[in-house]
Design a protein around this motif. Structure first.
Motif, PDB file in Angstrom:
ATOM      1  N   MET A 115      -0.543  16.921  -3.682  1.00 20.93           N
ATOM      2  CA  MET A 115       0.191  15.264  -3.833  1.00 20.93           C
ATOM      3  C   MET A 115       0.799  14.888  -2.642  1.00 20.93           C
ATOM      4  O   MET A 115       1.195  13.932  -3.209  1.00 20.93           O
ATOM      5  CB  MET A 115       1.479  16.064  -5.094  1.00 20.93           C
ATOM      6  N   PHE A 116       1.799  15.795  -1.546  1.00 24.24           N
ATOM      7  CA  PHE A 116       2.943  15.362  -0.698  1.00 24.24           C
ATOM      8  C   PHE A 116       1.372  14.517   0.519  1.00 24.24           C
ATOM      9  O   PHE A 116       2.314  13.556   0.407  1.00 24.24           O
ATOM     10  CB  PHE A 116       3.158  16.164  -0.048  1.00 24.24           C
ATOM     11  N   MET A 117       0.037  15.169   0.662  1.00 24.81           N
ATOM     12  CA  MET A 117      -0.696  14.333   1.542  1.00 24.81           C
ATOM     13  C   MET A 117      -0.746  12.532   0.761  1.00 24.81           C
ATOM     14  O   MET A 117      -0.737  12.211   1.071  1.00 24.81           O
ATOM     15  CB  MET A 117      -1.469  15.010   2.018  1.00 24.81           C
ATOM     16  N   ALA A 118      -1.273  12.863  -0.667  1.00 27.38           N
ATOM     17  CA  ALA A 118      -1.423  11.646  -1.158  1.00 27.38           C
ATOM     18  C   ALA A 118      -0.705  10.637  -1.233  1.00 27.38           C
ATOM     19  O   ALA A 118       0.032   9.628  -1.046  1.00 27.38           O
ATOM     20  CB  ALA A 118      -1.854  11.371  -2.556  1.00 27.38           C
ATOM     21  N   ILE A 119       0.738  11.351  -1.684  1.00 29.28           N
ATOM     22  CA  ILE A 119       2.350   9.994  -1.177  1.00 29.28           C
ATOM     23  C   ILE A 119       2.528   9.377  -0.097  1.00 29.28           C
ATOM     24  O   ILE A 119       2.642   8.853   1.016  1.00 29.28           O
ATOM     25  CB  ILE A 119       3.539  11.024  -2.329  1.00 29.28           C
ATOM     26  N   LEU A 120       2.424  10.897   1.150  1.00 34.33           N
ATOM     27  CA  LEU A 120       2.709  10.240   2.538  1.00 34.33           C
ATOM     28  C   LEU A 120       1.024   9.184   2.848  1.00 34.33           C
ATOM     29  O   LEU A 120       1.867   8.256   3.431  1.00 34.33           O
ATOM     30  CB  LEU A 120       2.396  11.448   3.286  1.00 34.33           C
ATOM     31  N   VAL A 121      -0.054   9.184   2.030  1.00 32.46           N
ATOM     32  CA  VAL A 121      -0.759   8.769   3.073  1.00 32.46           C
ATOM     33  C   VAL A 121      -1.045   6.645   2.201  1.00 32.46           C
ATOM     34  O   VAL A 121      -0.765   6.094   2.567  1.00 32.46           O
ATOM     35  CB  VAL A 121      -2.563   8.740   2.563  1.00 32.46           C
ATOM     36  N   SER A 122      -0.297   7.201   1.227  1.00 34.41           N
ATOM     37  CA  SER A 122       0.062   6.331   0.059  1.00 34.41           C
ATOM     38  C   SER A 122       1.164   5.123   0.581  1.00 34.41           C
ATOM     39  O   SER A 122       0.979   3.365   0.603  1.00 34.41           O
ATOM     40  CB  SER A 122       0.532   6.298  -1.577  1.00 34.41           C
ATOM     41  N   LEU A 123       1.693   5.603   1.348  1.00 37.41           N
ATOM     42  CA  LEU A 123       2.829   5.208   1.993  1.00 37.41           C
ATOM     43  C   LEU A 123       2.782   4.502   3.406  1.00 37.41           C
ATOM     44  O   LEU A 123       3.204   3.831   3.425  1.00 37.41           O
ATOM     45  CB  LEU A 123       4.526   6.143   2.448  1.00 37.41           C
ATOM     46  N   LEU A 124       2.127   5.321   4.191  1.00 38.42           N
ATOM     47  CA  LEU A 124       1.408   5.112   5.460  1.00 38.42           C
ATOM     48  C   LEU A 124       0.611   3.921   5.265  1.00 38.42           C
ATOM     49  O   LEU A 124      -0.277   3.475   6.759  1.00 38.42           O
ATOM     50  CB  LEU A 124       1.242   6.035   6.411  1.00 38.42           C
ATOM     51  N   ILE A 125      -0.447   4.108   4.658  1.00 42.20           N
ATOM     52  CA  ILE A 125      -2.148   3.733   4.649  1.00 42.20           C
ATOM     53  C   ILE A 125      -2.211   2.487   4.125  1.00 42.20           C
ATOM     54  O   ILE A 125      -2.553   2.548   2.186  1.00 42.20           O
ATOM     55  CB  ILE A 125      -2.973   4.001   4.788  1.00 42.20           C
ATOM     56  N   PHE A 126      -1.759   1.364   4.456  1.00 43.42           N
ATOM     57  CA  PHE A 126      -2.200  -0.267   3.575  1.00 43.42           C
ATOM     58  C   PHE A 126      -1.157   0.265   2.371  1.00 43.42           C
ATOM     59  O   PHE A 126      -1.521   0.156   0.871  1.00 43.42           O
ATOM     60  CB  PHE A 126      -3.398  -0.372   3.568  1.00 43.42           C
ATOM     61  N   PRO A 127       0.556   0.289   2.412  1.00 47.94           N
ATOM     62  CA  PRO A 127       0.816   0.697   0.486  1.00 47.94           C
ATOM     63  C   PRO A 127       0.661  -0.790   0.034  1.00 47.94           C
ATOM     64  O   PRO A 127       1.091  -1.576   0.660  1.00 47.94           O
ATOM     65  CB  PRO A 127       2.531   0.999   0.985  1.00 47.94           C
ATOM     66  N   LEU A 128       0.542  -0.555  -0.984  1.00 48.81           N
ATOM     67  CA  LEU A 128       0.248  -0.894  -2.446  1.00 48.81           C
ATOM     68  C   LEU A 128       1.882  -1.368  -3.085  1.00 48.81           C
ATOM     69  O   LEU A 128       1.429  -0.402  -4.540  1.00 48.81           O
ATOM     70  CB  LEU A 128      -0.621  -1.404  -3.214  1.00 48.81           C
ATOM     71  N   PHE A 129       3.177  -1.897  -2.564  1.00 50.35           N
ATOM     72  CA  PHE A 129       3.879  -1.684  -3.639  1.00 50.35           C
ATOM     73  C   PHE A 129       3.864  -2.507  -4.971  1.00 50.35           C
ATOM     74  O   PHE A 129       3.756  -3.856  -4.386  1.00 50.35           O
ATOM     75  CB  PHE A 129       4.950  -1.797  -3.408  1.00 50.35           C
ATOM     76  N   ALA A 130       4.063  -2.009  -5.931  1.00 51.53           N
ATOM     77  CA  ALA A 130       3.972  -2.875  -7.163  1.00 51.53           C
ATOM     78  C   ALA A 130       4.945  -4.249  -7.571  1.00 51.53           C
ATOM     79  O   ALA A 130       5.053  -4.928  -7.981  1.00 51.53           O
ATOM     80  CB  ALA A 130       4.366  -1.651  -8.608  1.00 51.53           C
ATOM     81  N   THR A 131       6.010  -3.928  -6.964  1.00 52.09           N
ATOM     82  CA  THR A 131       6.570  -5.007  -6.755  1.00 52.09           C
ATOM     83  C   THR A 131       6.118  -6.254  -5.509  1.00 52.09           C
ATOM     84  O   THR A 131       6.625  -7.429  -6.756  1.00 52.09           O
ATOM     85  CB  THR A 131       8.478  -4.611  -5.900  1.00 52.09           C
ATOM     86  N   LEU A 132       6.034  -6.102  -5.150  1.00 54.07           N
ATOM     87  CA  LEU A 132       4.944  -6.877  -3.810  1.00 54.07           C
ATOM     88  C   LEU A 132       4.097  -7.549  -4.770  1.00 54.07           C
ATOM     89  O   LEU A 132       3.973  -8.905  -5.022  1.00 54.07           O
ATOM     90  CB  LEU A 132       4.452  -6.110  -2.588  1.00 54.07           C
ATOM     91  N   ASP A 133       3.549  -6.746  -5.667  1.00 56.02           N
ATOM     92  CA  ASP A 133       2.516  -7.603  -6.756  1.00 56.02           C
ATOM     93  C   ASP A 133       2.998  -8.257  -7.612  1.00 56.02           C
ATOM     94  O   ASP A 133       2.638  -9.766  -7.571  1.00 56.02           O
ATOM     95  CB  ASP A 133       1.528  -6.249  -7.084  1.00 56.02           C
ATOM     96  N   ILE A 134       3.739  -8.155  -8.249  1.00 51.42           N
ATOM     97  CA  ILE A 134       4.961  -8.496  -9.330  1.00 51.42           C
ATOM     98  C   ILE A 134       4.951 -10.111  -8.464  1.00 51.42           C
ATOM     99  O   ILE A 134       5.452 -10.879  -8.908  1.00 51.42           O
ATOM    100  CB  ILE A 134       5.803  -8.229  -9.271  1.00 51.42           C
ATOM    101  N   GLU A 135       5.739  -9.668  -7.077  1.00 51.87           N
ATOM    102  CA  GLU A 135       6.326 -11.275  -6.288  1.00 51.87           C
ATOM    103  C   GLU A 135       4.723 -11.892  -6.492  1.00 51.87           C
ATOM    104  O   GLU A 135       5.118 -13.708  -6.600  1.00 51.87           O
ATOM    105  CB  GLU A 135       6.888 -10.745  -4.835  1.00 51.87           C
ATOM    106  N   ASN A 136       3.880 -11.932  -5.601  1.00 51.87           N
ATOM    107  CA  ASN A 136       2.676 -12.580  -5.788  1.00 51.87           C
ATOM    108  C   ASN A 136       2.098 -12.715  -6.852  1.00 51.87           C
ATOM    109  O   ASN A 136       1.763 -14.425  -7.134  1.00 51.87           O
ATOM    110  CB  ASN A 136       1.522 -11.447  -5.109  1.00 51.87           C
ATOM    111  N   ARG A 137       2.181 -12.038  -8.204  1.00 59.26           N
ATOM    112  CA  ARG A 137       1.962 -12.726  -9.524  1.00 59.26           C
ATOM    113  C   ARG A 137       2.729 -14.017  -9.805  1.00 59.26           C
ATOM    114  O   ARG A 137       2.338 -14.505 -10.187  1.00 59.26           O
ATOM    115  CB  ARG A 137       1.647 -11.511 -10.412  1.00 59.26           C
TER     116      ARG A 137
END
Length: 705
Positions: free
Chosen positions: A1-23
């Motif tokens: 789980m730690f590795m999944a979180i780390l990869v999600s943050l470092l490799i092309f992170p997709l944040f819900a907040t930024l997705d809302i801004e784009n929408r």
């Protein structure tokens, strides 16, 4: 789980907040496009020409609704993100012109969508007669200027480059100037129409006046919403600290023991226990190669409802079949060369990583992407018995797991999606009833009926009302989003077991849209009341003066008795519809929800007859409202004509010639009257759909060949 979180943050992170801004930016741009198409339809000379622009607007509307539905889901995902920091990074170039939280952005888009869809509904009903042609010929240039200014504001709001405050203020001032010019031109058109009545004696039709006044009120409201959302004009609503703490504690400590949740927990435990047999019992484990994929399939395909579980099972089966096909293709093409296997997995993972972003492919894409990896790992590092048959073994165990899951899901404490759908519909109907009652109460406050002796609401009270209305609207849209999902789930359930003709997805989708139509009209009525209150803040005696004395007491129509009557009728209809929904839920659901009261097991013919009677009363209410407003307009025009023939100037007996606030109140009351009529008609349409659905489900009126 730690590795999944780390990869999600470092490799092309997709944040819900930024997705809302784009929408948010996408919705703003395409709402403006939709409004432009609707304005083009409004300016057409006939209904046939308008249909082209209306069709374009409908296409944009469908895309907007899909985007908005995902936007609401992203709001729930953004709570664990540093939203404020992400918004500061994203909006650093335009912080001086717009600075809304993600919740405020969703509220703004929802409100704009309501008002633009109201324009759409009005244009669809427009008659394109002589009154309409005369009005559009006079106001076409003003309308085009307004849309041009509004589009300029929106382009600044969604721009990625820096915009100076002075430039943006000039755009805002230009928008306000064009809006004032449109209001002035519309006033002159109405005055010119009054003069034509003096000469020809032909009275203006109530329907023409109300619909077009409603249209221009919506245009002004849309421009006002966009202007108020900008930093120079935005006033964030600060509800009292005590109210915020009270609501937080109420939600945090809200706990209620429900047997349904206990039964759901027992069901999950039972399904997982049955799946464990295939792993823990030696004979079964040897027969199914340890049976781990049967257990995994049972665990990963559970759902809150039978239809939800069936949907997940279908997606898992599709993903497994696709992934197994690619795994077999890899086996045939490259054998056991690890590097070549990796090379063939890369494009497959890229393809389904892209498809995963599509909601309909979310879970299926995840399974399809992971299955070739699992199959090839088993083929390369499994025992000799499984090397050649690992693809078929994976498919076999998945099908067995899904088959066992289907049986257990239906037999062990089943919760059907159609039951939750009907419970959800009851919630939206109750929300609409509460909104109707609150609108009636606030209206009485403004116009000093016996139920209230206040003229206007204070600033603090207005903020509290808006705060609660925003919460109510968010709750309503959560229910509607859930209904859309439950309709899809219910279509997969064996509803033919308890409904005569199965489940009608098309009619339930229509029912969802009609609930939106009702709430949209309630939203419009609330907007008109808040606008009237804003106009009366500076002069608390103005509304009473206009109601009692302007034009001999004929200037403002009185909606008190009509709103009281309509509120009562809607309450009676909603009570009856809720009883329908409760009585047609499955027997197990009513048994498991022991707090749901019911006195009989099925509908009888008299129940549907009672609904017909309520629909007839609503129809009579619509006719009465139309006739009353037509008579009120005739009396007002007769009063104007009498004063004109007595030699008085127009400015001496038309109250809004030199009084902009009086004109604004007059337009708002007319829009309120139109919304009231449309609310009654929307309730009739909803009642008709409910009647048809329950005839299909409970009677033998409709037969197959």
């Amino acid at each position: 789980m730690f590795m999944a979180i780390l990869v999600s943050l470092l490799i092309f992170p997709l944040f819900a907040t930024l997705d809302i801004e784009n929408r948010f930016n996408y919705c703003l741009l395409h709402l403006d496009q939709m409004q432009t198409f609707l304005l083009q339809a409004f300016l057409c000379q006939d209904s046939i020409s308008a249909k082209v622009s209306l069709a374009r607007a409908a296409i944009v509307e469908r895309r907007l609704r899909n985007t908005m539905n995902d936007m609401r889901q992203r709001l729930n995902e953004a709570y664990l993100e540093p939203s404020q920091l992400l918004r500061w990074i994203y909006n650093r170039q335009r912080k001086n012109i717009i600075d809304l939280t993600i919740e405020e952005q969703e509220d703004l888009i929802t409100s704009l969508m309501f008002h633009i869809c109201s324009l759409q509904a009005m244009i669809k009903q427009c008659t394109f007669n002589e009154y309409h042609h005369a009005l559009t010929n006079e106001l076409e240039s003003n309308l085009v200027d307004l849309m041009s200014s509004q589009s300029m504001i929106i382009s600044k709001l969604i721009s990625t480059s820096s915009i100076s405050t002075d430039v943006f203020l000039d755009c805002l001032n230009h928008l306000q100037t064009t809006m004032n010019s449109l209001n002035l031109a519309y006033k002159q058109v109405r005055l010119h129409r009054i003069e034509e009545v003096f000469q020809s004696g032909i009275k203006t039709q109530s329907e023409d006046h109300l619909s077009h006044t409603f249209f221009f009120f919506q245009l002004e409201t849309i421009a006002r919403l966009i202007t108020q959302a900008t930093v120079p004009n935005y006033k964030r609503i600060n509800t009292s600290k005590l109210l915020q703490i009270r609501n937080f504690l109420k939600d945090f400590f809200k706990f209620q023991f429900e047997w349904s949740r206990m039964l759901s927990a027992v069901k999950s435990m039972s399904i997982i226990g049955v799946g464990s047999i295939f792993v823990m019992v030696p004979s079964l484990a040897n027969s199914f190669a340890n049976g781990q994929w049967i257990l995994t399939g049972l665990c990963m395909t559970q759902g809150d409802t039978v239809g939800g579980a069936f949907t997940t099972m279908k997606m898992r089966l599709v993903g497994t079949l696709l992934g197994s096909m690619w795994a077999y293709a890899i086996y045939v093409a490259v054998g056991e060369d690890s590097y070549k296997i990796f090379g063939m997995l890369v494009p497959w993972l890229l393809l389904f990583g892209y498809l995963k972003l599509i909601p309909e492919w979310d879970y299926a894409a995840t399974v399809a992407a992971s299955t070739p990896i699992v199959v090839n790992l088993g083929r390369l590092y499994g025992d000799v018995f499984r090397q050649g048959n690992y693809v078929l073994l994976r498919i076999q165990e998945t099908i067995i797991g899904i088959g066992v899951g289907i049986v257990l899901t239906v037999l062990i404490f089943p919760i059907f999606a159609v039951d939750l759908l009907k419970t959800n519909i009851q919630g939206t109907l109750k929300t609409c009833r509460h909104a109707t009652e609150s609108i009636h109460f606030v209206y009485d406050q403004f116009f000093q009926h016996e139920h209230s002796r206040r003229l206007s609401i204070s600033i603090d009270q207005e903020q509290e009302i808006k705060f609660h209305i925003d919460l109510q609207r968010r709750h309503f849209h959560q229910l509607i989003s859930s209904q859309r999902t439950q309709v899809n789930y219910a279509s997969l359930e064996p509803s033919i077991w308890w409904f005569n003709y199965g489940f009608s997805s098309s009619r339930y989708n229509l029912l969802v849209q009609q609930q939106l139509d009702i709430f949209r009209m309630l939203h419009n009525m609330h907007t008109t009341l808040m606008h009237i209150n804003a106009c009366a803040q500076d002069n608390t005696e103005q509304i009473e003066e206009l109601r009692l004395n302007a034009a001999g007491g004929r200037f403002l129509p009185d909606l008190h008795s009509e709103l009281a009557d309509l509120s009562r009728q809607l309450s009676d209809c909603i009570d009856l519809w809720i009883s329908y929904l409760t009585l047609t839920q499955t027997t197990y659901y009513r048994w498991s929800r022991i707090h749901v009261p019911y006195k009989k097991k099925k509908l009888i013919k008299g129940d549907l007859s009672e609904n017909q009677q309520h629909l007839m009363e609503l129809h009579q209410t619509v006719i009465r409202l139309q006739n009353q407003h037509q008579n009120a307009m005739n009396r007002l025009l007769d009063y104007y004509t009498e004063k004109f023939h007595q030699g008085e100037e127009l400015s001496s007996f038309v109250p809004y010639i030199h009084d902009n606030q009086a004109e604004s109140i007059f337009v708002a009351i007319s829009a309120m009257y139109y919304s009231t009529i449309q609310l009654a008609q929307a309730a009739m349409a909803l009642g008709t759909t409910i009647h048809t659905i329950f005839e299909l489900e409970t009677t033998a009126v409709y037969r197959y060949f």
